[in-house]
Design an enzyme around this catalytic site. Structure first.
Site, PDB file in Angstrom:
ATOM      1  N   ASP A  85      71.472  -1.534 -27.311  1.00 12.84           N
ATOM      2  CA  ASP A  85      71.977  -2.894 -27.007  1.00 12.84           C
ATOM      3  C   ASP A  85      71.081  -4.075 -27.460  1.00 12.84           C
ATOM      4  O   ASP A  85      69.851  -4.137 -27.019  1.00 12.84           O
ATOM      5  CB  ASP A  85      72.215  -3.008 -25.229  1.00 12.84           C
ATOM      6  N   GLU A 184      84.520  -5.673 -19.681  1.00  9.17           N
ATOM      7  CA  GLU A 184      83.501  -5.698 -18.747  1.00  9.17           C
ATOM      8  C   GLU A 184      84.150  -6.658 -17.459  1.00  9.17           C
ATOM      9  O   GLU A 184      84.300  -7.860 -17.902  1.00  9.17           O
ATOM     10  CB  GLU A 184      82.053  -6.077 -18.932  1.00  9.17           C
TER      11      GLU A 184
HETATM   12  O1  KIV Z   1      73.553  -3.382 -20.550  1.00 12.09           O
HETATM   13  C1  KIV Z   1      74.410  -2.704 -20.019  1.00 12.09           C
HETATM   14  O2  KIV Z   1      74.087  -1.775 -19.305  1.00 12.09           O
HETATM   15  C2  KIV Z   1      75.809  -2.611 -20.718  1.00 12.09           C
HETATM   16  C3  KIV Z   1      76.861  -1.927 -19.827  1.00 12.09           C
HETATM   17  C4  KIV Z   1      77.231  -2.410 -18.738  1.00 12.09           C
HETATM   18  C5  KIV Z   1      78.032  -1.803 -21.032  1.00 12.09           C
HETATM   19  O3  KIV Z   1      75.942  -3.621 -21.399  1.00 12.09           O
END
Ligand code: KIV
Length: 280
Positions: A85, A184
């Site tokens: 991410d 989301e």
């Molecule tokens: O950071 C995270 O855990 C996310 C999920 C909620 C998809 O982006």
């Protein structure tokens, strides 16, 4: 690493009508457990900021911390597709650094793809990263890195015009080449429309059952983080209670001198011990 799910396999699941299962992980032991359960995608989410580091906002976590945790997760993942991410600082402050940072997730931390939350320059950034050969997962609806601008950690797309924007953003992300999109905290019917319109899979969190897959924050699912519990975060077990019980039992056994018992203690042979005493 070689037996990890591929992007093509993830996309093919939508065509076959097979649900995609995704979870977050932030360290080696949980990554290993989750991976061995046959989860399709493991995301090292920037939710790390909240559920592991105790920070208020995901904006507070940066590249170095994300890479540090992603490397640990990478060591535990054999079968799942590993997605890193991108933290806020990696692409929203200076979008021109996005490709370099995405490459670090792949080259230094072993990721197979990166995830980006929607923001005003998201399409350019996603396109640049994809052109650099790195698969991108989009993220629309509630995008926590910009939660303040969205009125807080709240349901998005409640009215027709904001719902339309989310649909447009998802379609635009597909057009620039994203391989999947996280939806989301949006109404189920809006998620259903997006899922129908897109060829790439949608992965929902608080977006209802029509999505092609579902993701949860693992610490929510396990009951390790219940200070803030969104409606969609189903708790499958209360590990906080189980851990609390074990820790309390340890406390009591130490205080009552019951631990360590013989079972957990090393001994020395009596004749050796005797020598030791003599030498002294
Ligand atoms: O950071 C995270 O855990 C996310 C999920 C909620 C998809 O982006």
């Amino acid at each position: 690493m070689n037996s990890r799910q591929t992007i093509q396999e993830i996309i093919a699941k939508k065509k076959k009508g097979e649900r995609i299962v995704m979870l977050t992980a932030y360290d080696y032991p949980l990554a290993k457990i989750i991976d061995q359960c046959g989860i399709d995608i493991i995301l090292v989410g920037d939710s790390l900021a909240n559920v592991v580091l105790g920070l208020k906002s995901t904006r507070e976590v940066g590249m170095e911390v994300m890479l540090h945790h992603t490397k640990a997760v990478n060591r535990g993942v054999e079968h799942a597709l590993l997605v890193g991410d991108m933290p806020y600082e990696a692409y929203q402050i200076k979008p021109e650094f996005a490709v370099k940072n995405a490459k670090r997730f792949v080259e230094e931390a072993g990721c197979n793809a990166v995830k980006l939350e929607w923001f005003d320059r998201c399409l350019d950034v996603a396109q640049d990263i994809i052109r650099a050969g790195i698969p991108v997962m989009g993220h629309v609806g509630l995008t926590p890195q910009n939660a303040e601008r969205l009125g807080g950690m709240k349901l998005q797309g409640k009215d027709a015009s904001s719902a339309q924007k989310i649909i447009d953003n998802a379609q635009a992300l597909e057009k620039v080449g994203c391989f999947s999109i996280v939806l989301e905290c949006i109404p189920d019917k809006i998620a259903e429309i997006i899922t129908r319109k897109l060829k790439i899979p949608t992965i929902g969190i608080g977006a209802g059952p029509a999505c092609d897959g579902q993701v949860l924050v693992t610490h929510d699912l396990l009951g390790l983080f219940d200070w803030y519990q969104p409606k969609f975060a189903k708790q499958y077990v209360k590990l906080n209670e189980i851990i609390g019980k074990a820790v309390t039992q340890f406390r009591e056994e130490v205080r009552h001198k019951d631990f360590p018992s013989a079972q957990y203690t090393f001994t020395i042979k009596p004749q050796e011990f005797k020598k030791f005493k003599i030498n002294k």
